[in-house]
Design a protein around this motif. Sequence first.
Motif, PDB file in Angstrom:
ATOM      1  N   SER A   1       0.865  -1.175   0.000  1.00  0.00           N
ATOM      2  CA  SER A   1       0.000   0.000   0.000  1.00  0.00           C
ATOM      3  C   SER A   1       0.903   1.226   0.000  1.00  0.00           C
ATOM      4  O   SER A   1       1.546   1.543   0.996  1.00  0.00           O
ATOM      5  N   SER A   2       0.972   1.875  -1.161  1.00  0.00           N
ATOM      6  CA  SER A   2       1.924   2.971  -1.323  1.00  0.00           C
ATOM      7  C   SER A   2       1.364   4.282  -0.786  1.00  0.00           C
ATOM      8  O   SER A   2       0.180   4.568  -0.899  1.00  0.00           O
ATOM      9  N   GLN A   3       2.255   5.083  -0.203  1.00  0.00           N
ATOM     10  CA  GLN A   3       1.847   6.402   0.304  1.00  0.00           C
ATOM     11  C   GLN A   3       2.347   7.529  -0.592  1.00  0.00           C
ATOM     12  O   GLN A   3       2.313   8.692  -0.173  1.00  0.00           O
ATOM     13  N   VAL A   4       2.784   7.177  -1.802  1.00  0.00           N
ATOM     14  CA  VAL A   4       3.379   8.181  -2.697  1.00  0.00           C
ATOM     15  C   VAL A   4       2.522   9.437  -2.783  1.00  0.00           C
ATOM     16  O   VAL A   4       3.023  10.555  -2.662  1.00  0.00           O
ATOM     17  N   LYS A   5       1.225   9.257  -2.924  1.00  0.00           N
ATOM     18  CA  LYS A   5       0.309  10.417  -3.079  1.00  0.00           C
ATOM     19  C   LYS A   5       0.384  11.353  -1.862  1.00  0.00           C
ATOM     20  O   LYS A   5       0.297  12.566  -1.999  1.00  0.00           O
ATOM     21  N   LEU A   6       0.549  10.749  -0.663  1.00  0.00           N
ATOM     22  CA  LEU A   6       0.565  11.560   0.570  1.00  0.00           C
ATOM     23  C   LEU A   6       1.826  12.415   0.687  1.00  0.00           C
ATOM     24  O   LEU A   6       1.814  13.486   1.271  1.00  0.00           O
ATOM     25  N   HIS A   7       2.936  11.909   0.108  1.00  0.00           N
ATOM     26  CA  HIS A   7       4.217  12.601   0.284  1.00  0.00           C
ATOM     27  C   HIS A   7       4.605  13.461  -0.914  1.00  0.00           C
ATOM     28  O   HIS A   7       5.531  14.270  -0.829  1.00  0.00           O
ATOM     29  N   GLU A   8       3.868  13.254  -2.021  1.00  0.00           N
ATOM     30  CA  GLU A   8       4.178  13.922  -3.294  1.00  0.00           C
ATOM     31  C   GLU A   8       4.370  15.434  -3.124  1.00  0.00           C
ATOM     32  O   GLU A   8       5.350  16.010  -3.578  1.00  0.00           O
ATOM     33  N   ALA A   9       3.432  16.048  -2.418  1.00  0.00           N
ATOM     34  CA  ALA A   9       3.440  17.509  -2.287  1.00  0.00           C
ATOM     35  C   ALA A   9       4.689  18.005  -1.582  1.00  0.00           C
ATOM     36  O   ALA A   9       5.086  19.160  -1.742  1.00  0.00           O
ATOM     37  N   TYR A  10       5.338  17.158  -0.780  1.00  0.00           N
ATOM     38  CA  TYR A  10       6.514  17.573  -0.013  1.00  0.00           C
ATOM     39  C   TYR A  10       7.816  17.204  -0.719  1.00  0.00           C
ATOM     40  O   TYR A  10       8.896  17.540  -0.247  1.00  0.00           O
ATOM     41  N   GLY A  11       7.720  16.448  -1.825  1.00  0.00           N
ATOM     42  CA  GLY A  11       8.920  16.066  -2.589  1.00  0.00           C
ATOM     43  C   GLY A  11       9.786  15.054  -1.850  1.00  0.00           C
ATOM     44  O   GLY A  11      10.931  14.816  -2.208  1.00  0.00           O
TER      45      GLY A  11
ATOM     46  N   GLU B   1       6.189  11.620  10.076  1.00  0.00           N
ATOM     47  CA  GLU B   1       4.948  11.558  10.867  1.00  0.00           C
ATOM     48  C   GLU B   1       3.759  11.169   9.992  1.00  0.00           C
ATOM     49  O   GLU B   1       2.862  10.443  10.424  1.00  0.00           O
ATOM     50  N   ILE B   2       3.746  11.661   8.755  1.00  0.00           N
ATOM     51  CA  ILE B   2       2.645  11.303   7.841  1.00  0.00           C
ATOM     52  C   ILE B   2       2.736   9.810   7.521  1.00  0.00           C
ATOM     53  O   ILE B   2       1.729   9.093   7.499  1.00  0.00           O
ATOM     54  N   ALA B   3       3.968   9.329   7.311  1.00  0.00           N
ATOM     55  CA  ALA B   3       4.167   7.904   7.010  1.00  0.00           C
ATOM     56  C   ALA B   3       3.659   7.058   8.173  1.00  0.00           C
ATOM     57  O   ALA B   3       2.924   6.084   7.983  1.00  0.00           O
ATOM     58  N   SER B   4       4.021   7.452   9.393  1.00  0.00           N
ATOM     59  CA  SER B   4       3.654   6.684  10.575  1.00  0.00           C
ATOM     60  C   SER B   4       2.131   6.591  10.710  1.00  0.00           C
ATOM     61  O   SER B   4       1.570   5.518  10.934  1.00  0.00           O
ATOM     62  N   ARG B   5       1.472   7.717  10.540  1.00  0.00           N
ATOM     63  CA  ARG B   5       0.008   7.741  10.683  1.00  0.00           C
ATOM     64  C   ARG B   5      -0.653   6.855   9.632  1.00  0.00           C
ATOM     65  O   ARG B   5      -1.587   6.119   9.912  1.00  0.00           O
ATOM     66  N   ALA B   6      -0.127   6.930   8.406  1.00  0.00           N
ATOM     67  CA  ALA B   6      -0.704   6.111   7.336  1.00  0.00           C
ATOM     68  C   ALA B   6      -0.481   4.623   7.607  1.00  0.00           C
ATOM     69  O   ALA B   6      -1.360   3.795   7.339  1.00  0.00           O
ATOM     70  N   HIS B   7       0.691   4.255   8.164  1.00  0.00           N
ATOM     71  CA  HIS B   7       0.930   2.845   8.511  1.00  0.00           C
ATOM     72  C   HIS B   7      -0.103   2.364   9.532  1.00  0.00           C
ATOM     73  O   HIS B   7      -0.630   1.259   9.425  1.00  0.00           O
ATOM     74  N   ILE B   8      -0.382   3.228  10.527  1.00  0.00           N
ATOM     75  CA  ILE B   8      -1.349   2.844  11.572  1.00  0.00           C
ATOM     76  C   ILE B   8      -2.713   2.554  10.939  1.00  0.00           C
ATOM     77  O   ILE B   8      -3.389   1.587  11.275  1.00  0.00           O
ATOM     78  N   GLU B   9      -3.108   3.406   9.991  1.00  0.00           N
ATOM     79  CA  GLU B   9      -4.412   3.210   9.335  1.00  0.00           C
ATOM     80  C   GLU B   9      -4.446   1.948   8.484  1.00  0.00           C
ATOM     81  O   GLU B   9      -5.444   1.269   8.388  1.00  0.00           O
TER      82      GLU B   9
END
Length: 347
Positions: free
Chosen positions: A37-47, A52-60
């Motif tokens: 389950s890739s988080q690319v979309k969540l981090h794209e805007a930050y390059g 912290e965003i990665a951690s939260r997404a892993h929890i979900e």
Amino acid sequence: MQKDGKQINILAIETSCDETAAAVVTNGKIIRSSIVSSQVKLHEAYGGVVPEIASRAHIEKIYPVVQEVLNQANMTKDEIDAIAIANQPGLTVALIVGVTAAKTLAFAWGKPLIAINHIHAHMQAALLEHHEIQLPAAALVVSGGHTSIYDCHDPLAPKLLGHTIDDAAGEAFDKVASMLKLPYPGGPSIEKAAKTGNGKAIRFPRTMLDKDSLNFSFSGIKTAVLYHCQGQDMKGQSLVDKMTSQQIADIAASFQAAVIEVLVKKTKRAVKKTNAKTVLLGGGVAANSQLRQQLQQMCDNQKPAVKLLIAPKKYCTDNAVMVASLAYYKYVKNMFADLALEPKATG
Ligand code: KG4
Ligand code: ZN
């Protein structure tokens, strides 16, 4: 190898960076199911990856991903023999989610826990489609977080010969792509742009460090690209906006050529140093076709020729199949972790 002739099914979890991944693999080779389950979309805007965003997404994602991977394997918990987890290296806040999930499953289901080094697992991906490996082997693992060369006299205890002293190669691809305003993640974008570019257009530096060094450094080339894009005085913020797509392609191709030349030359040094009969290539950047081709050429040109085993493209970037595969070899040797296992940023 099988223990008591039995099929060993390992459920593995991988959360070291920005992918929530799980897989069920039998006897280290037969892939029953794999989810990334890739988080690319969540981090794209930050390059780049925001921990912290990665951690939260892993929890979900962790619970649904584990549930789904069992469903897709058509197995219940009773058919799983062990739980494997990549507990190092990586982002601590990301690793901790997978480690906690794996320990919980191991405890609740009464299964042994197996701790896996994420970089060693990238190496193992090169063996997924091969049953025999001629030792000694040298391994190049080249990803967004790591660029390392190993001596693999014993694949379960690889010896680190060299690593990057600053940026990882994948990180340099990502940063240069961002300078060129190419989409994130940068590796595939640079590779695509480079296809129409001239790799000899700009002579970017090849940092080799000391004569025998197996360490890497990619910060110099990153800065060289930056100066090329913004001018030596760094005032030309908009130079890239004014460049033609051919100029962008030439920078991408020249950058890619320089990085690959260093990776191939260092691997050649490692082959000589270890008398390797085999070279293993894994990690996200191993998906790069030019790197695959040029490493193949180098291996073919050795006397005697060296066998190159490359991770299947699908399993170059982060996944849990490579973790489950390596865990099988630890399982048959009873190399288990206890429930006090902690995540570790380095490794
Ligand atoms: O192994 P990986 O998924 O994550 C880490 O463990 O770091 O590697 C991701 C890295 C990213 O930097 C990405 O840009 C790079 O691998 N990458 C590539 C290519 N595909 C992915 N670099 C060069 N060429 C590619 N085709
Ligand atoms: Zn990785």
